[in-house]
Design an enzyme around this catalytic site. Structure first.
Site, PDB file in Angstrom:
ATOM      1  N   ASP A  59      65.686  21.571  40.868  1.00 33.00           N
ATOM      2  CA  ASP A  59      67.010  21.635  41.490  1.00 33.00           C
ATOM      3  C   ASP A  59      68.075  21.862  40.425  1.00 33.00           C
ATOM      4  OD1 ASP A  59      66.443  18.996  40.534  1.00 33.00           O
ATOM      5  OD2 ASP A  59      68.221  18.252  41.567  1.00 33.00           O
ATOM      6  N   GLU A  60      69.212  22.387  40.877  1.00 34.68           N
ATOM      7  CA  GLU A  60      70.418  22.514  40.057  1.00 34.68           C
ATOM      8  C   GLU A  60      70.110  23.051  38.655  1.00 34.68           C
ATOM      9  OE1 GLU A  60      72.077  18.550  40.381  1.00 34.68           O
ATOM     10  OE2 GLU A  60      73.144  19.100  42.225  1.00 34.68           O
ATOM     11  N   VAL A  61      69.509  24.233  38.616  1.00 34.17           N
ATOM     12  CA  VAL A  61      69.189  24.860  37.331  1.00 34.17           C
ATOM     13  C   VAL A  61      70.453  25.548  36.817  1.00 34.17           C
ATOM     14  CG1 VAL A  61      67.544  26.288  36.078  1.00 34.17           C
ATOM     15  CG2 VAL A  61      66.869  25.233  38.244  1.00 34.17           C
ATOM     16  N   HIS A  78      67.783  19.915  35.155  1.00 29.95           N
ATOM     17  CA  HIS A  78      67.856  18.466  34.893  1.00 29.95           C
ATOM     18  C   HIS A  78      66.818  18.005  33.880  1.00 29.95           C
ATOM     19  CE1 HIS A  78      71.070  17.136  37.434  1.00 29.95           C
ATOM     20  NE2 HIS A  78      70.563  17.732  38.497  1.00 29.95           N
TER      21      HIS A  78
END
Length: 454
Positions: free
Chosen positions: A129-131, A73
């Site tokens: 998060d959410e790499v 992100h």
């Protein structure tokens, strides 16, 4: 995107409702300096405004935890040409390339500048998060071909490097990370990695029918891996639709009640607290979802439910008192009163627009027999209309346009008291202009047809 003085209006309410801290993800609203100055949004806060936010938060016993994305992100950084060479995948500005020294230097500088304006904090959230697309860059593919390397090691190496930087330079500050990149890693690998001595994971889940037992097991897994403390995260707005304009209070209440069950069943000595996230966008490039004033009733319901261990009639009365509302519906967007809480005028007007604007215009354009029968797209294209029908269409269309223009002007004024101009423009353009333009086009076509008969 929110003017600072609105924070000062809502901090007392947050405290009264039971909050004792605020997690702030500044993204491009932070006043980065030097080579990072290009990260600033047009209306980014000044250093003095940041200091005033912290001062007002302290006055109302709200502990600030800053959040800076350092891995995934990172769109607000990597979208810029000057930093595009640090992307994991060349085409996508989502994830940082963990192999380049300059990547860690960039993150270190961002953290340093945020820390300088947040002296005395106890926690610092480094995101992670959410790499997305991790391992898909050319440097990662080459690195992963080496026998001793794998995706888990790739992820944890960057996470540990950032966390270590925080701890080395700020030994009294504990890094927090979102836990989704850790969940699938085996207990053995997590334990051996040493990550548990560096960070506190924040377990997040925003669905209403959350697997309570699964979350308890996940907490226990982290305990076995050596993490002494952890956090959990629910949501009070966002998470239910990328362009959602009204908050589904019942959904978020159920989610937070599920987290209460997790807290009751999990290892209580580990739990540092629960963060009620309030999304403003799904990512840097997506549209605005529910505005903060629209989500305040949901926040009030969820905070009070957490404080009292559930949502009863008595808790409902307490919430209504704080909000100045006569009857708050949690399973219905419409409420009998708009309330007296800060931003309640925005809540009321957004509700009105979201429920009635498109419906009323569609009613005229698609279900009015005079429009559909005597001024269809065929007629409008050819500037044809029965003269008698003008009196059945034009007054209603003008009246509807006048009424909605007045509401939108009132809403714009209310939004401008809270948000910077770019956010006001975006929300109105996304949620009101397309419908209003359809109505305006009808009247323009009607004028053209009348003129053609002259």
């Amino acid at each position: 995107m929110i003017c600072t003085f609105f924070f000062f209006q809502i901090f007392p309410l947050f405290h009264a409702l039971g909050a004792n801290g605020i997690l702030i993800e500044y993204e491009d609203m932070f006043p980065y300096e030097g080579p990072l100055q290009l990260l600033r949004a047009r209306h980014a806060y000044s250093p003095s405004e940041i200091k005033e936010i912290l001062h007002q938060a302290k006055l109302h016993e709200l502990e600030i935890i800053p959040l800076v994305q350092t891995f995934g992100h990172m769109e607000f950084v990597l979208k810029h040409e000057q930093f595009s060479h640090l992307r994991e995948v060349e085409l996508f500005p989502n994830a940082l390339n963990p192999h380049k020294e300059e990547s860690l230097a960039l993150v270190d500088t961002m953290i340093k500048q945020v820390m300088e304006l947040h002296r005395g904090i106890r926690w610092f959230h480094i995101g992670c998060d959410e790499v997305y697309y991790l391992g898909e860059g050319e440097m990662s593919k080459q690195w992963l071909q080496q026998e001793q390397n794998n995706m888990v090691k790739l992820c944890l190496t960057q996470m540990k490097a950032v966390a270590s930087h925080v701890l080395i330079h700020h030994p009294n500050v504990k890094p927090i990370v979102w836990d989704d990149m850790l969940r699938g890693i085996s207990e053995e690998y997590l334990t051996e990695s040493g990550i548990a001595q560096l960070v506190e994971p924040m377990i997040w889940d925003y669905i209403e029918d959350m697997d309570v037992h699964g979350k308890v097991l996940l907490m226990d897994k982290y305990r076995k891996c050596g993490f002494p403390k952890l956090w959990v995260a629910s949501a009070f707005k966002g998470a239910t639709g990328v362009n959602q304009s009204l908050t589904i209070i019942g959904h978020h209440l159920k989610n937070n009640i599920q987290w209460l069950k997790v807290a009751d069943s999990g290892p209580a000595e580990m739990l540092q607290g629960i963060v009620l996230t309030g999304w403003q966008r799904y990512d840097h490039f997506s549209v605005l979802c529910e505005l903060l004033p629209v989500g305040i009733p949901s926040l009030a319901v969820c905070l009070q439910a957490l404080k009292h261990g559930g949502y009863t009639d008595n808790v409902k009365k307490i919430v209504e008192k704080y909000l100045g509302m006569s009857n708050l519906e949690i399973n219905n967007f419409m409420s009998e009163s708009s309330g007296t809480f800060p931003g309640s005028d925005v809540f009321s007007l957004v509700t009105q627009v979201s429920f009635h604007l498109r419906h009323s215009v569609d009613e005229l354009l698609e279900r009015n027999r005079y429009v559909t029968g005597w001024f269809s797209s065929y007629h409008r294209k050819r500037k044809m209309i029965h003269p008698v029908m003008i009196q059945y269409i034009q007054p209603d269309a003008i009246s509807l346009l006048t009424r909605w223009n007045a509401v939108i002007q009132e809403l714009q004024a209310a939004l401008e008291r809270i948000f910077y101009p770019d956010a006001v423009e975006e929300w109105l353009e996304e949620n009101t202009y397309p419908t209003i333009q359809k109505l305006q086009q009808l009247l323009q076509d009607l004028d053209a047809a009348i003129a053609a008969q002259s």
